[in-house]
Motif scaffolding. Structure first.
Motif, PDB file in Angstrom:
ATOM      1  N   ILE A  62       0.730  36.348  -9.163  1.00 56.37           N
ATOM      2  CA  ILE A  62       1.600  37.433  -9.620  1.00 56.37           C
ATOM      3  C   ILE A  62       2.961  37.285  -8.941  1.00 56.37           C
ATOM      4  O   ILE A  62       3.042  37.088  -7.717  1.00 56.37           O
ATOM      5  CB  ILE A  62       1.002  38.813  -9.298  1.00 56.37           C
ATOM      6  N   THR A 105       2.283  37.675 -14.504  1.00 54.48           N
ATOM      7  CA  THR A 105       0.931  37.428 -13.995  1.00 54.48           C
ATOM      8  C   THR A 105       0.262  36.321 -14.798  1.00 54.48           C
ATOM      9  O   THR A 105       0.340  36.297 -16.031  1.00 54.48           O
ATOM     10  CB  THR A 105       0.069  38.700 -14.082  1.00 54.48           C
ATOM     11  N   ASP A 143      -3.618  34.659 -15.054  1.00 55.90           N
ATOM     12  CA  ASP A 143      -5.029  34.763 -14.660  1.00 55.90           C
ATOM     13  C   ASP A 143      -5.805  33.586 -15.239  1.00 55.90           C
ATOM     14  O   ASP A 143      -5.622  33.219 -16.408  1.00 55.90           O
ATOM     15  CB  ASP A 143      -5.653  36.062 -15.184  1.00 55.90           C
ATOM     16  N   SER A 157      -5.703  34.333  -9.685  1.00 56.90           N
ATOM     17  CA  SER A 157      -4.527  34.978 -10.257  1.00 56.90           C
ATOM     18  C   SER A 157      -3.302  34.720  -9.400  1.00 56.90           C
ATOM     19  O   SER A 157      -3.398  34.629  -8.167  1.00 56.90           O
ATOM     20  CB  SER A 157      -4.747  36.490 -10.391  1.00 56.90           C
TER      21      SER A 157
END
Length: 445
Positions: free
Chosen positions: A413, A399, A401, A411
């Motif tokens: 992922i 991830t 951010d 974000s």
């Protein structure tokens, strides 16, 4: 004319002189009544000065007493009584009372919410075709403090009301309107370090997605206790009676859970926390459940769970701040064992490592996580649904951010996963690694 009346009128000229004479005498006597010698006037001034100084000292002592009382009440968790209404004379300015009441209401009301726009891409080698889709999530919540002890709260969310694990809505169905439901409605009572919840309330436990999905809000009765220790540490205790499914006829489905925790003080930029929990499910009824609730747990021919679910859960975290506040390091380990499983398919664990923060504009945070579960390690009804396999998986997650401006986040992922035990792969290819990539923009208020 009556004789007595003539006599009274004859006497009245003499009586009329008495009133002016009395008034004149009173006026002449007043200066003598208030006259004082210079020594007497000075004595009166000094006495008035002394009285004013005494009054100031009394007011100061009263303020000190009030402060001491407030401090003792805060330590004992006792609310102070409301002060009596101030008695005033005269007429208040128009609208003053209304404005004061409105300000009081607004001070007790807190409104929060968020909107998330997400794009998702799923890829597999041979399980299914690649797919790209979009989702939206909107939440609007509010709390209102009725008094110093009692608060009520609620929240509206998008999503399927029959799915407790997600409030996302797939952008599809020929632009049909979004479904909205109430996922929080609760009362909160606070008694010092102890808080009691009733209704459908926010998750009370320290958690990761391994055992509890972030969207699951239990219903029933819960308590949270947190007591601060000298140096900045804290002791925690959380308990939950979870009404999973109540039936008018037949056995209910419930869960009782207890979690104890400790947060350490910070030593040289380092601190840690530990939480131990036990969750005991009594699943007497599955009538209110659907395929989204049992997902990949094993079932008997009659549709009941093969295993019981008595979860022992240990959660350990450590944070190191270092010399740069923008780049803290956080490590979290989560371990769960189902003591009620019928065989050795009973264990799950996960480790997450994050570097950086995501709270101020310009912040970056990078997180890597690995998790693995057996098929009956957790109750899949309430564990995470971030990937297409609810249990019996091996999962890598990366991830990134970024906070571009206040109250926002971007974000990305990447989930890379496959079945853990080929015997319980179901419709998935046992050795086929699946990929899910998500990119989203989040706005908070």
């Amino acid at each position: 004319m009556n004789t007595s009346l003539r006599t009274k009128r004859a006497r009245s000229p003499h009586l009329a002189w008495l009133c002016p004479l009395a008034i004149a005498a009173s006026c002449l006597s007043m200066p003598y009544a208030f006259a004082q010698t210079p020594e007497q006037a000075q004595s009166i001034k000094e006495e008035l000065k002394t009285l004013r100084e005494d009054q100031a000292r009394i007011a100061e002592l009263q303020q000190r007493n009030e402060a001491a009382i407030r401090a003792l009440e805060a330590r004992l968790g006792v609310a102070s009584p409301e002060p009596p209404a101030e008695i005033t004379t005269g007429t208040a300015a128009p609208g003053t009372a209304t404005a004061s009441a409105a300000n009081s209401v607004l001070d007790r009301l807190k409104i929060t919410g968020d909107l998330r726009l997400r794009s998702q891409h799923d890829r597999s080698d041979s399980d299914a075709r690649d797919r790209t889709s979009g989702q939206i999530r909107a939440r609007l919540g509010a709390t209102y403090a009725i008094n110093d002890r009692v608060t009520v709260g609620g929240r509206l969310v998008t999503g399927d009301s029959d799915d407790p694990n997600s409030s996302d809505v797939q952008l599809s169905n020929w632009a049909d309107d979004l479904g909205v439901s109430l996922d929080l409605a609760y009362a909160q009572l606070k008694f010092g370090d102890l808080t009691v919840y009733g209704g459908k309330f926010p998750q009370p436990f320290a958690r990761t997605d391994l055992v509890w999905d972030g969207d699951v809000n239990p219903q029933g009765l819960a308590t949270t206790y947190k007591h601060g220790l000298a140096g900045g540490g804290a002791l925690r205790a959380n308990a939950l009676f979870f009404v999973v499914d109540e039936r008018a006829a037949g056995s209910d489905s419930t869960m009782g859970g207890l979690q104890l925790g400790y947060d350490s003080p910070t030593y040289g930029g380092f601190k840690y926390d530990i939480s131990g929990a036990y969750y005991h499910y009594s699943l007497g009824s599955l009538n209110g459940a659907d395929s989204g609730d049992w997902r990949t747990n094993r079932l008997n021919p009659d549709g009941t769970f093969m295993s019981k679910f008595e979860l022992a859960n240990l959660l350990v975290g450590a944070t190191w701040q270092g010399s740069d506040e923008k780049w803290p390091v956080r490590v979290v380990g989560d371990y769960v064992k189902n003591l009620g499983a019928i065989d050795k398919e009973d264990t799950g664990f996960g480790v997450d490592v994050s570097v950086g923060r995501a709270s101020k504009p310009g912040d970056w945070r990078f997180t890597y996580g690995y998790s693995q579960t057996d098929v009956d390690a957790v109750l899949s009804a309430f564990s995470h649904d971030n990937i297409g396999i609810a249990t019996n998986y091996k999962l890598h997650a990366l991830t990134v951010d970024y906070t571009p401006m206040p109250k926002t986040a971007i974000s990305a992922i990447w989930y890379h996963y496959k079945p853990n035990d080929p015997a319980y792969a179901g419709s998935n290819q046992p050795n086929d690694w699946l990929d899910r990539i998500r990119l989203f923009f989040l706005m908070n208020f």
